[in-house]
Design an enzyme around this catalytic site. Sequence first.
Site, mmCIF file in Angstrom:
data_model
loop_
_atom_site.group_PDB
_atom_site.id
_atom_site.type_symbol
_atom_site.label_atom_id
_atom_site.label_comp_id
_atom_site.label_asym_id
_atom_site.label_seq_id
_atom_site.Cartn_x
_atom_site.Cartn_y
_atom_site.Cartn_z
ATOM 1 N N LYS A 151 0.850 -1.200 0.000
ATOM 2 C CA LYS A 151 0.000 0.000 0.000
ATOM 3 C C LYS A 151 0.875 1.235 0.000
ATOM 4 C CE LYS A 151 -3.259 2.678 2.806
ATOM 5 N NZ LYS A 151 -4.042 2.791 4.050
ATOM 6 N N GLU A 201 -8.932 12.509 12.691
ATOM 7 C CA GLU A 201 -8.211 11.315 13.148
ATOM 8 C C GLU A 201 -7.261 11.573 14.307
ATOM 9 O OE1 GLU A 201 -5.634 7.585 11.277
ATOM 10 O OE2 GLU A 201 -6.264 9.241 9.996
ATOM 11 N N GLU A 245 -7.925 -2.395 3.429
ATOM 12 C CA GLU A 245 -7.067 -1.239 3.680
ATOM 13 C C GLU A 245 -7.092 -0.879 5.162
ATOM 14 O OE1 GLU A 245 -6.881 3.532 2.557
ATOM 15 O OE2 GLU A 245 -8.092 2.182 1.320
ATOM 16 N N GLU A 381 -11.600 10.641 -4.676
ATOM 17 C CA GLU A 381 -11.522 10.672 -3.216
ATOM 18 C C GLU A 381 -10.761 11.902 -2.727
ATOM 19 O OE1 GLU A 381 -9.440 8.104 0.358
ATOM 20 O OE2 GLU A 381 -10.473 6.994 -1.230
#
Length: 397
Positions: A151, A201, A245, A381
């Site tokens: 990733k 976050e 993910e 996105e």
Amino acid sequence: MSTSLHELTVPLISPGAATALLEAYSPATDRFLASPRHTLLGRGTAAEIPHDDRPLTLRIREALEARRRPGAPAPVVLGSLPFAPDAPPALTVPEEVHWAPPLREDPLVALPVPHQEDRPRWRVTEVPAPERYGEAVAAAVARMRAGEFDKVVLARTLELTSPREPDLPAMLRRLARRDPAGYTFAVPSGPGRTLVGASPELLVSRQDGRLVANPLAGSAPRSTDLAEDVRRAVALLESPKDLHEHAVVVAAVREALAPYCTSLEVPERPTLVRTAAMWHLSTTVTGELTDVDTTALDLALALHPTPAVCGTPTDVARAVIAESEPFDRGPYTGMVGWQDADGDGEWVVTIRCAEAEGRTLRLFAGAGVVAESSPEAETAETAAKFRTFLDAVGASL
């Protein structure tokens, strides 16, 4: 200069205390951070954390211990750390720290921001252009399918310029009122630069020997149509690509934090969190620390960078980022937060943000690229993630 924080603490029972700190923010002298636990405003500079060869945690400990006073609350360091581990920190021990309850508990945060009649006209430049970003995603996907790595998070920027300097306090107020349950911040990030944002976050927090981390990975844009918005949320919870993910990130967080804990609780499946612009897959990790001397920043540095902002394996992902992104991330995907001399604190992942310098705003957004990714979806996105800040400044793509 030392100041008793007892004298500056806003009473917890005072309605409007949090919004008062928000309204009081001045970019010339202040550092602001609102979280689901606190709202705090740091004023002035008692000390700056130097950039040298000593470990960062040691530099911070020395600066805080030098300002500890008997009977007074523990002094606080406040500011941001960049994505690159060898770049200078932007951390300060403020002369004064004002505390208040969370913005989300302040009834006055629901009041609308006064309409700004003369918002600046922005000229928007995409770096890289969408087609170039899509090519970078496609190249990364091909390498992952060939087994080189698992990733990578690839970002792009929007460079906004206007005839005059932006109104940073007004921008901060709009961000805070748009997502009062998140993490809203405005801190200097370098000479003449201010980092402003509204991150969803939490990287990690520590309080009285207990840690909380809240990794987010896997996301979908919100819709103004309620039925479509719910459909997107459900689809995200069932998406194999996004669940994979997310699982990669949670596994990395577990691996990084486990050595510091006597116990670590990690839910089996993610839940959803929402911002005004996005749905995110979310897992809340909690743990009890083995060593009471382990600080919030010790934990944050052990986690940074998570696969949610870099990729995996980390070293390979960093190299791919350097090859693929035609800009320096600076503070983007670093961390912003605070820590006191007792080791308690909160560190937030620096996303949904912009860096202001003069008449320029530089916005950042990234997407997690895995083998199942498509250039079109990841470009879309990032465009959706830009909405948080574009709406706050009155600009559009």
